[in-house]
Each structure stands twice: as structure tokens, then as C-alpha cells.
Design an enzyme around this catalytic site. Sequence first.
Site: not given
Ligand SMILES: *Cc1c(COP(=O)(O)O)cnc(C)c1O
Length: 373
Positions: A34, A129, A158, A211, A250, A296-298
Site C-alpha cells: 500500500k 478499525r 489485524h 501480511r 527563516y 525550508c521547503m526545498d
Molecule cells: C499495513 C498493514 C499491514 C502491514 O503491516 P506491517 O506492520 O507494515 O507489516 C498488514 N495488514 C494490514 C491490514 C495493514 O493495514
Amino acid sequence: MFRNTWMEVNLDAIADNVKRIQEICKKRIIAVLKADAYGCGDSHVARAVLSVGAEMIAVSSLDEALMLRNEGYNGELLILGATEKEDVPILIKENISVAAYSKDWVHQVQTTNCKNLKIHLKIDSGMNRIGFRTLDEAKEALNILLEQECNVDGIFTHFACADDPEQTDTKKQFSKFESIVKELDYSFHWIHSDNSDATISFQDDLTNACRVGIGMYGVNSYGIELRHPISLHTKVIMVKHVAKGDRIGYGFTYEAQGDEIIATLPIGYADGLVRANQGRCVYIDGQYATIVGRICMDQVMVRLEKEVPIGTDVEIFGPHIHLEDMAKDLNTIPYEIICLISGRVTRSYIWEGKQLEENARILKSEITEVHYE
Ligand SMILES: *Cc1c(COP(=O)(O)O)cnc(C)c1O
């Protein structure tokens, strides 16, 4: 490269980390890519993880999923976050799996033709969540989706506290998830609960996939030795000597205490070097130089102990300043630092020991050639 500010991503090191994590968990790997693979470039990271046997890619939204499809990725692809009923036709057409995560979602999707839509039921085992919060909710959702001839392919949850070695909360969440999975008595093809930290620290006989996100980048809470694939760099563009009393940046928040050497670097908060980094150090050719004055920004100014030539490499984080230490200094987590490295920072990749051309796009053929077992 038009600006001398770049993020180096070593895809070989990412592949090695995935292999190492897979050796620990001995389950199927779902690579969580993601947010453009946490800012590292989703198609590049995809290539690395697929080369070492990752069997599914997970993203957060439909646009991220379609990006990977457009790059030529044809394998298992799961959206972890929200989707809408309007998305259903394209999800089916592109063979993208989605999370079913609420009564409302199911009731919406039910009103459209969702035959063959691939679904993973999301169970909320305590994080609050998204997900079904009780067995009854999950059972109702499963029945409706099966009636609609959806392809219910997986179930997942999760953990909120996988970084806690006590695992009290993880165990509680897991046992709630386990009882729901068992009570549903349905043969799910994918059962998964672990993020990176749980993957390396928590064992169970129920799940068959993990995951993995941040672990690919070498970060974990359990002291597992992994490679550090990402670093952020820039180059000195100007060096000057200032006198006691000269002020910098700044708001003139910094005043030289004597004769000092100040270097200017072409990186700022628009690159993701947030202003809270003021007072921290960067690494320049053997010395740690303090960031002086506001960022700064850049651009940003740093105080050198000894003069360096224009064009000298600067490490913001990497081998000398660890990403994890930087995160601690900033009272945040490595995830946030790397996700905030902005799109204008060139990504420079190492793959099979070679530097890829700057901004190299992956050829469609390369990513589709990957074999699925
Ligand atoms: C982001 C996410 C992960 C990965 O988590 P890590 O801590 O980066 O391994 C796994 N499952 C879900 C639902 C997530 O949102």
C-alpha cells in the site's frame, strides 16, 4: 537526475528480507504494498517480492490495485481498505479481491451484480478499525455473499499491538478471530492475521498466510537481523564561513556562536524532511553535521566541523543514521518517515547487483513473467 536528492532502494535486500521472514513463518507471503510500497515504488518492490515467492499483493484502495494491474501484474491482489458498490464491475473484471468489512458494505454490494466478486471477510478482533465484530455479523455477511454467488476466498483480522513482546493483546485478538473462523465452518482458501511483527513473533496453526509490510524494509520490533534496503541522500550545493552572531534561515532561529562552516543542501520539507528535523544530524563524509535554522521547503542548512567540497554526498538516513533512530528522534515510526518522502525525490534502484536507470519503468513483460506456483 535534475535535483541531487534521491532515495536509494535496494531491491535485492528487500528480496532477501522477504526470504528471511518466510523462513521464520513458513507460510504464504502476502506482500503489503500500500501507499506505493511505503513510498518505495510499488512495481519495483512487487518485482522483488514476487521473485522470492510472495503469493499475493495487498494494497489499500482500488486506485493502488489498478496501478499494479496497469504495470502488468496479473497475480493475486487484495484491497485491504474501503471499496464501494460502484467499484464492483471493475473489481470483477480485473480479478481483484476485496475486504468485506461491515454490514453496510455487504448490504450495498448486495444490491449490485456481485457474482464472482472475490472476497476476504475482515474480522474486527478488537482494534475497532474495520471488520465484523461478532460471529453473528460475520455469519450473516458470509451467508448473504454466498447467496449472491460471490467467491468468498479468505478471512482475516489485524493486530493492534503486534510490537508488544508480552503478546497479551495479540493472544486475545487471535483467540477471538480463531473462534469466529472455526464457528463459521467454511473452507477459506486464505486465512491471515499477522503483520510483519506478528509474522516473526507469533505462531499459530490456524492461519496459512502472513501480511508483510515494514519488515521488507528491515524494520521489526524483535531484533531480527534484516538488511536495510532504503536510504535517503542529497549533495552539498554551497559552503560558506559565517562569523559569530550571523543568523541562519527563516525566523533567524539559529545564531553562530563563533566562526562556523555552513553547508546548504537541496532538500526540504517538500521532500519529506519535516521541520521537526531541525537540530538533528545528517552524515557527510565522515562527519555528523547538525541541521541549523529552520528547514525550508526545498533547502536546509547544516553546520560542518570541517569543510567539504561542493557535490559531497550527504546521508539523511542510511548506513550511518538508522531510519529507526531517526524515527525515535522525531517521536514517530519508520513507516511515517518513508511514506512522507515525496514524489519529487528520485527513486534509485539496485536490482541483481546493478543500479537501474533513474526512474526506470518496469517493462510489462518483466513483471508478468513471474511465475505463480
Ligand atoms: C499495513 C498493514 C499491514 C502491514 O503491516 P506491517 O506492520 O507494515 O507489516 C498488514 N495488514 C494490514 C491490514 C495493514 O493495514
